[in-house]
Scaffold this active site. Structure first.
Site, PDB file in Angstrom:
ATOM      1  N   LYS A   1      -6.291  -0.924  -1.335  1.00 50.74           N
ATOM      2  CA  LYS A   1      -5.614   0.083  -0.511  1.00 50.74           C
ATOM      3  C   LYS A   1      -5.425   1.377  -1.293  1.00 50.74           C
ATOM      4  O   LYS A   1      -5.663   2.472  -0.771  1.00 50.74           O
ATOM      5  CB  LYS A   1      -4.271  -0.454  -0.008  1.00 50.74           C
ATOM      6  CG  LYS A   1      -4.412  -1.521   1.056  1.00 50.74           C
ATOM      7  CD  LYS A   1      -3.063  -2.102   1.444  1.00 50.74           C
ATOM      8  CE  LYS A   1      -3.195  -3.171   2.507  1.00 50.74           C
ATOM      9  NZ  LYS A   1      -1.884  -3.721   2.895  1.00 50.74           N
TER      10      LYS A   1
ATOM     11  N   SER B   1       0.119  -1.115  -1.587  1.00 53.41           N
ATOM     12  CA  SER B   1       0.919  -2.332  -1.736  1.00 53.41           C
ATOM     13  C   SER B   1       0.525  -3.344  -0.671  1.00 53.41           C
ATOM     14  O   SER B   1      -0.052  -2.999   0.354  1.00 53.41           O
ATOM     15  CB  SER B   1       2.415  -2.022  -1.647  1.00 53.41           C
ATOM     16  OG  SER B   1       2.755  -1.575  -0.357  1.00 53.41           O
ATOM     17  N   ASP B   2       0.863  -4.595  -0.944  1.00 55.63           N
ATOM     18  CA  ASP B   2       0.607  -5.662   0.020  1.00 55.63           C
ATOM     19  C   ASP B   2       1.519  -6.836  -0.295  1.00 55.63           C
ATOM     20  O   ASP B   2       1.959  -7.007  -1.437  1.00 55.63           O
ATOM     21  CB  ASP B   2      -0.856  -6.115  -0.029  1.00 55.63           C
ATOM     22  CG  ASP B   2      -1.219  -6.901   1.211  1.00 55.63           C
ATOM     23  OD1 ASP B   2      -1.406  -6.270   2.267  1.00 55.63           O
ATOM     24  OD2 ASP B   2      -1.287  -8.141   1.141  1.00 55.63           O
ATOM     25  N   SER B   3       1.786  -7.635   0.724  1.00 56.72           N
ATOM     26  CA  SER B   3       2.589  -8.854   0.570  1.00 56.72           C
ATOM     27  C   SER B   3       1.872 -10.010   1.236  1.00 56.72           C
ATOM     28  O   SER B   3       1.239  -9.843   2.276  1.00 56.72           O
ATOM     29  CB  SER B   3       3.965  -8.687   1.221  1.00 56.72           C
ATOM     30  OG  SER B   3       4.710  -7.718   0.542  1.00 56.72           O
TER      31      SER B   3
END
Length: 176
Positions: free
Chosen positions: A39, A52-54
């Site tokens: 990203k 960011s990512d989760s």
């Protein structure tokens, strides 16, 4: 989170095929780290970019954001009485190259959830939780889903914020 922390930024939609990454990788930590990096790199240019990512996993099964309210209820029924692992990652890139990254994991013990509670919860929180991979917002009624939470608050909200702020200061992007 960035607004509350006083970080100036401009939001842009990343160009990333998340499904392809999830099809190629199985480890939640690797998936979150790879997606955050992709990203950040996908925006390109000479400006610094935060990605960011989760990822949520329960019993070894990975979960995406629910497609609809029925799927949200299915997810909550599956989570009931189990341990949820929430992995969040953040990456900082410039000129299409990742310069810094951080991954963190939180462990959330989901209490036993009755069908009545799930209906009550979704009546109150839908559609806001449709955008949340774990079908909860810890800063809202989602806190009622858990018996125990071990992990950093910001990681649970979706990004290891404190390490990111340190990385921004180190690069002269925030006041020291």
């Amino acid at each position: 989170m960035l607004d509350a922390a006083g970080v100036q930024y401009r939001a842009e939609q990343p160009k990333v095929d998340e499904a392809a990454v999830k099809a190629r990788l199985a480890d939640p930590e690797q998936i979150a780290a790879e997606l955050a990096a992709l990203k950040a790199r996908s925006i390109g240019g000479t400006d610094w970019v935060i990605g960011s990512d989760s990822v949520v996993s329960v019993g070894g099964r990975l979960f995406d954001k629910p497609a609809d309210r029925d799927q949200a209820a299915e997810h909550l029924r599956f989570f009931s009485g189990k341990t949820m692992l929430l992995t969040s990652a953040v990456a900082l890139a410039r000129d299409g190259a990742v310069d810094w990254h951080c991954t963190d994991c939180a462990k959330l013990e989901v209490r036993s959830l009755s069908d009545e509670f799930i209906d009550f919860y979704l009546d109150a929180e839908w559609p806001d939780v449709a955008y949340c991979v774990g079908v909860f917002r810890l800063e809202g009624r989602g806190v009622q889903l858990f018996d125990r939470i071990d992990g950093n608050y910001f990681t649970i909200l979706g990004m290891p914020l404190v390490p990111l702020l340190g990385a921004l200061r180190e690069r002269g992007l925030m006041q020291r």
